[in-house]
Design a protein around this motif. Structure first.
Motif, mmCIF file in Angstrom:
data_model
loop_
_atom_site.group_PDB
_atom_site.id
_atom_site.type_symbol
_atom_site.label_atom_id
_atom_site.label_comp_id
_atom_site.label_asym_id
_atom_site.label_seq_id
_atom_site.Cartn_x
_atom_site.Cartn_y
_atom_site.Cartn_z
ATOM 1 N N ARG A 1 0.807 -1.293 -0.109
ATOM 2 C CA ARG A 1 -0.120 -0.138 -0.083
ATOM 3 C C ARG A 1 0.850 1.309 -0.081
ATOM 4 O O ARG A 1 1.975 1.399 0.460
ATOM 5 N N SER A 2 0.314 2.340 -0.494
ATOM 6 C CA SER A 2 0.929 3.314 -0.685
ATOM 7 C C SER A 2 1.306 4.107 0.843
ATOM 8 O O SER A 2 2.213 4.591 1.153
ATOM 9 N N GLN A 3 0.290 3.910 1.756
ATOM 10 C CA GLN A 3 0.529 4.311 3.156
ATOM 11 C C GLN A 3 1.472 3.846 3.713
ATOM 12 O O GLN A 3 2.353 4.301 4.477
ATOM 13 N N LEU A 4 1.838 2.408 3.622
ATOM 14 C CA LEU A 4 3.095 1.769 4.214
ATOM 15 C C LEU A 4 4.342 2.327 3.557
ATOM 16 O O LEU A 4 5.205 2.650 4.269
ATOM 17 N N TRP A 5 4.366 2.527 2.177
ATOM 18 C CA TRP A 5 5.526 3.255 1.729
ATOM 19 C C TRP A 5 5.993 4.578 2.316
ATOM 20 O O TRP A 5 7.068 4.986 2.524
ATOM 21 N N VAL B 1 3.011 9.444 -2.508
ATOM 22 C CA VAL B 1 4.124 8.512 -2.779
ATOM 23 C C VAL B 1 4.054 8.493 -4.206
ATOM 24 O O VAL B 1 5.469 8.015 -4.783
ATOM 25 N N SER B 2 3.156 8.634 -5.157
ATOM 26 C CA SER B 2 3.084 8.405 -6.470
ATOM 27 C C SER B 2 4.204 9.461 -7.046
ATOM 28 O O SER B 2 4.864 9.312 -7.967
ATOM 29 N N PHE C 1 -3.307 -2.006 -6.345
ATOM 30 C CA PHE C 1 -2.190 -1.386 -5.979
ATOM 31 C C PHE C 1 -1.387 -1.344 -7.106
ATOM 32 O O PHE C 1 -1.401 -2.048 -8.185
ATOM 33 N N LYS C 2 -0.016 -0.765 -6.676
ATOM 34 C CA LYS C 2 1.175 -0.719 -7.935
ATOM 35 C C LYS C 2 2.159 -1.549 -7.375
ATOM 36 O O LYS C 2 2.468 -1.708 -6.404
ATOM 37 N N ARG C 3 2.666 -2.313 -8.406
ATOM 38 C CA ARG C 3 3.823 -3.171 -8.094
ATOM 39 C C ARG C 3 5.262 -2.162 -8.548
ATOM 40 O O ARG C 3 5.141 -1.874 -9.805
ATOM 41 N N GLN D 1 7.415 8.335 -9.366
ATOM 42 C CA GLN D 1 7.305 9.082 -10.696
ATOM 43 C C GLN D 1 8.690 9.488 -11.023
ATOM 44 O O GLN D 1 9.493 9.334 -12.048
ATOM 45 N N HIS D 2 9.397 10.143 -9.920
ATOM 46 C CA HIS D 2 10.800 10.527 -10.026
ATOM 47 C C HIS D 2 11.827 9.442 -10.194
ATOM 48 O O HIS D 2 12.570 9.610 -11.129
ATOM 49 N N LEU D 3 11.662 8.408 -9.589
ATOM 50 C CA LEU D 3 12.554 7.351 -9.669
ATOM 51 C C LEU D 3 12.435 6.664 -11.103
ATOM 52 O O LEU D 3 13.502 5.930 -11.851
ATOM 53 N N GLU D 4 11.200 6.665 -11.393
ATOM 54 C CA GLU D 4 10.879 5.913 -12.880
ATOM 55 C C GLU D 4 11.465 6.898 -13.918
ATOM 56 O O GLU D 4 12.028 6.255 -14.619
#
Length: 323
Positions: free
Chosen positions: A81-85, A103-104, A124-126, A108-111
């Motif tokens: 979950r985004s909340q966990l990250w 978190v997104s 969720f996003k993997r 996005q920056h890392l991607e």
């Protein structure tokens, strides 16, 4: 119904626990700091790696390090979950939907840097780890476990980075120089602070200077002396630079050649010590014989004469003195 929310520490420990890594360490390739680039005349040289693009994005770096720690096989992906990250990286602690947006932005920056890939996985996003070199041209490179061979050098980061709270205690210059120091893979090493030398580490001169000062103040870095290194831009062609060692828990990275060098150095020290002890033993044997002679001379006159077959002996305290 409980309103309790996981803390940052609990969130991190959950992620580290699911990694099931032996030794509680994770690898990072040196290319994350130092990229292979072409020089002015087309010759291969070293330039900044993706880390230099994260120095002003501390939350993105923390997320990436957690992804590196958690993903261990398969497609090198993780779904949470985004909340966990957000809690684990320490920048969004509320259990609401806004965590996804916060978190997104970091993902996005890392991607864009080619360090991760996002795929939809149910609701969720993997997050899939890509190779540490980042973008090559316009594409990222699929991740494979590092081998340690030439051109695939890596270093290990201990989970103690989080468990001992260094992710909170250190600022970005300190974190960057800590990674650079671990990537040296030597017991004693230099951290050049001139512009050219800092660039070879994948960092700016200002970042290296501030990072060294921070690590010294935290006692994670120790000055061990000075060394002469080649610098053709100086009048002598050499310059004197400080040498350092990493303190626990980060002094865990040694190359095979460094291990062999330390073994040879230790054997030489042991050989010299054996020779010293042998020489001392021989000296003690001589001293012991002399002590026996002194003890003999200190005996009464009759005992001396008996021991020496009746010949007259003088007392060691001086000629002509009685026994």
């Amino acid at each position: 119904m409980s309103d309790r929310v996981m803390t940052q520490k609990e969130s991190i420990e959950y992620l580290l626990g699911r990694s099931q890594r032996q030794g509680d360490t994770f690898p990072i390739r040196r290319e994350f700091l130092q990229a292979r680039v072409e020089g002015l005349f087309g010759e291969p040289t070293t330039g900044p790696g993706p880390l230099s693009d994260l120095l002003r994005a501390p939350h993105a770096l923390e997320l990436l390090l957690l992804v590196y720690a958690v993903t261990t096989g398969g497609d090198f992906g993780v779904t949470e979950r985004s909340q966990l990250w957000g809690r684990a990286a320490g920048f969004y602690m509320l259990p609401d939907r806004k965590a996804s947006v916060a978190v997104s932005r970091q993902w996005q920056h890392l991607e864009k840097l080619g360090l991760i890939e996002r795929q939809q996985h149910g609701r969720f996003k993997r997050i899939i780890k890509r190779r540490e070199c980042g973008l090559v041209g316009e594409s990222s490179v699929a991740y494979t476990a590092p081998t340690g061979a030439k051109g695939d050098v890596y270093f290990r980061v201990p989970f103690a980075y989080w468990r001992e709270g260094w992710h909170q205690k250190l600022d970005m210059p300190g974190k960057a120089v800590l990674l650079a120091a671990m990537s040296r893979r030597r017991e004693t090493f230099t951290l050049p602070q001139d512009t050219r030398g800092a660039r070879a580490l994948g960092l700016s001169r200002h970042t290296v200077t501030r990072g060294i000062e921070e690590l010294l103040s935290r006692e994670l870095l120790v000055k061990t002396g000075t060394d002469e290194v080649v610098n053709a831009r100086t009048k002598r062609g050499y310059e004197s630079v400080h040498t350092y060692q990493l303190a626990k828990p980060f002094n865990i990275n040694l190359s095979n050649s460094e291990i062999e060098r330390l073994k040879a150095e230790r054997l030489e020290v042991e050989r010299a010590e054996d020779e010293r002890l042998e020489a001392k033993y021989q000296t003690l044997k001589e001293v012991e014989l002399t002590a026996e002679e002194v003890e003999l001379l200190a005996l009464g006159g009759n005992a001396r004469r008996k021991a020496r077959g009746g010949s007259r002996l003088r007392h060691p305290g001086g000629p002509g003195q009685p026994g």
